[in-house]
Design an enzyme around this catalytic site. Structure first.
Site, PDB file in Angstrom:
ATOM      1  N   HIS A  56       0.819  -1.165  -0.185  1.00  0.00           N
ATOM      2  CA  HIS A  56       0.169  -0.060   0.143  1.00  0.00           C
ATOM      3  C   HIS A  56       1.013   1.260   0.037  1.00  0.00           C
ATOM      4  O   HIS A  56       1.927   1.176   0.277  1.00  0.00           O
ATOM      5  CB  HIS A  56      -0.842  -0.220   1.061  1.00  0.00           C
ATOM      6  CG  HIS A  56      -2.037  -1.035   1.138  1.00  0.00           C
ATOM      7  ND1 HIS A  56      -3.034  -0.973   2.132  1.00  0.00           N
ATOM      8  CD2 HIS A  56      -2.131  -2.092   0.411  1.00  0.00           C
ATOM      9  CE1 HIS A  56      -3.806  -2.078   1.841  1.00  0.00           C
ATOM     10  NE2 HIS A  56      -3.334  -2.771   0.922  1.00  0.00           N
ATOM     11  N   GLU A  58       0.701   3.834   1.795  1.00  0.00           N
ATOM     12  CA  GLU A  58       1.299   4.207   3.126  1.00  0.00           C
ATOM     13  C   GLU A  58       2.696   3.285   3.603  1.00  0.00           C
ATOM     14  O   GLU A  58       3.487   3.944   4.225  1.00  0.00           O
ATOM     15  CB  GLU A  58       0.175   4.101   4.253  1.00  0.00           C
ATOM     16  CG  GLU A  58      -0.985   4.652   4.089  1.00  0.00           C
ATOM     17  CD  GLU A  58      -2.200   3.909   3.346  1.00  0.00           C
ATOM     18  OE1 GLU A  58      -3.343   4.367   3.719  1.00  0.00           O
ATOM     19  OE2 GLU A  58      -1.648   3.184   2.476  1.00  0.00           O
ATOM     20  N   CYS A  86      -6.068   1.783   5.840  1.00  0.00           N
ATOM     21  CA  CYS A  86      -6.941   0.355   6.068  1.00  0.00           C
ATOM     22  C   CYS A  86      -6.235  -0.038   7.439  1.00  0.00           C
ATOM     23  O   CYS A  86      -5.347   0.650   8.183  1.00  0.00           O
ATOM     24  CB  CYS A  86      -6.648  -0.683   5.228  1.00  0.00           C
ATOM     25  SG  CYS A  86      -4.644  -1.203   4.918  1.00  0.00           S
ATOM     26  N   CYS A  89      -2.435  -0.654   7.447  1.00  0.00           N
ATOM     27  CA  CYS A  89      -1.498   0.450   7.615  1.00  0.00           C
ATOM     28  C   CYS A  89      -1.556   1.469   8.900  1.00  0.00           C
ATOM     29  O   CYS A  89      -0.686   2.002   9.218  1.00  0.00           O
ATOM     30  CB  CYS A  89      -2.015   1.347   6.221  1.00  0.00           C
ATOM     31  SG  CYS A  89      -1.643   0.881   4.720  1.00  0.00           S
TER      32      CYS A  89
END
Length: 149
Positions: A56, A58, A86, A89
């Protein structure tokens, strides 16, 4: 005195990262990590490119920021991300001890707030910065994806 390096400025930089993801066929989420009004790390989703569900935006930005700083803690940093993080993260942000998270669009289905995921007790959260622009890019991506199938 007006500060040109405000939340809107840095969210625009995160949106630029999201646009790169969009152009590469990735879910368009972008992130930047800022310290002392300077971007020290950037990231965008690479889950398709790397065939890695953990890639992701992040996570990419956290890794780059830690490399830049030479340490795993990001206490004096702010994460700007176009979509609400999410659970994964948010959990990673807990371990980095990031000082602040600023996100654009909320993710009512998968966001950390929906699941009541705990952030580090000292992490401050600001939400809704350029939410419309962030959400619009995400909607456009999924509309185009559906039309291709």
């Amino acid at each position: 005195m007006i500060n040109p390096f405000d939340d809107t400025y840095f969210m625009q930089r995160a949106l630029q990262e999201a646009q790169i993801a969009f152009e590469k066929g990735e879910v368009p989420v972008g992130a930047v990590v800022v310290m002392n009004e300077k971007i020290i790390a950037r990231g965008y989703n690479l889950t398709e490119t790397l065939n890695d569900v953990t890639a992701h935006a992040e996570m990419q930005a956290f890794t780059a920021a830690s490399d830049f700083l030479g340490g795993k803690y990001l206490k004096d940093c702010t994460l700007y991300v176009t979509l609400e993080p999410c659970q994964m993260c948010a959990g990673a942000s807990y371990w980095t001890q990031i000082g602040r998270i600023v996100f654009g669009a909320s993710d009512i289905q998968r966001g950390f707030e929906h699941y009541k995921t705990t952030l580090h007790p000292k992490t401050k959260v600001t939400k809704g910065i350029l939410a419309e622009e962030c959400g619009s890019l995400m909607k456009r991506f999924f509309i185009e994806k559906r039309n291709l199938n």
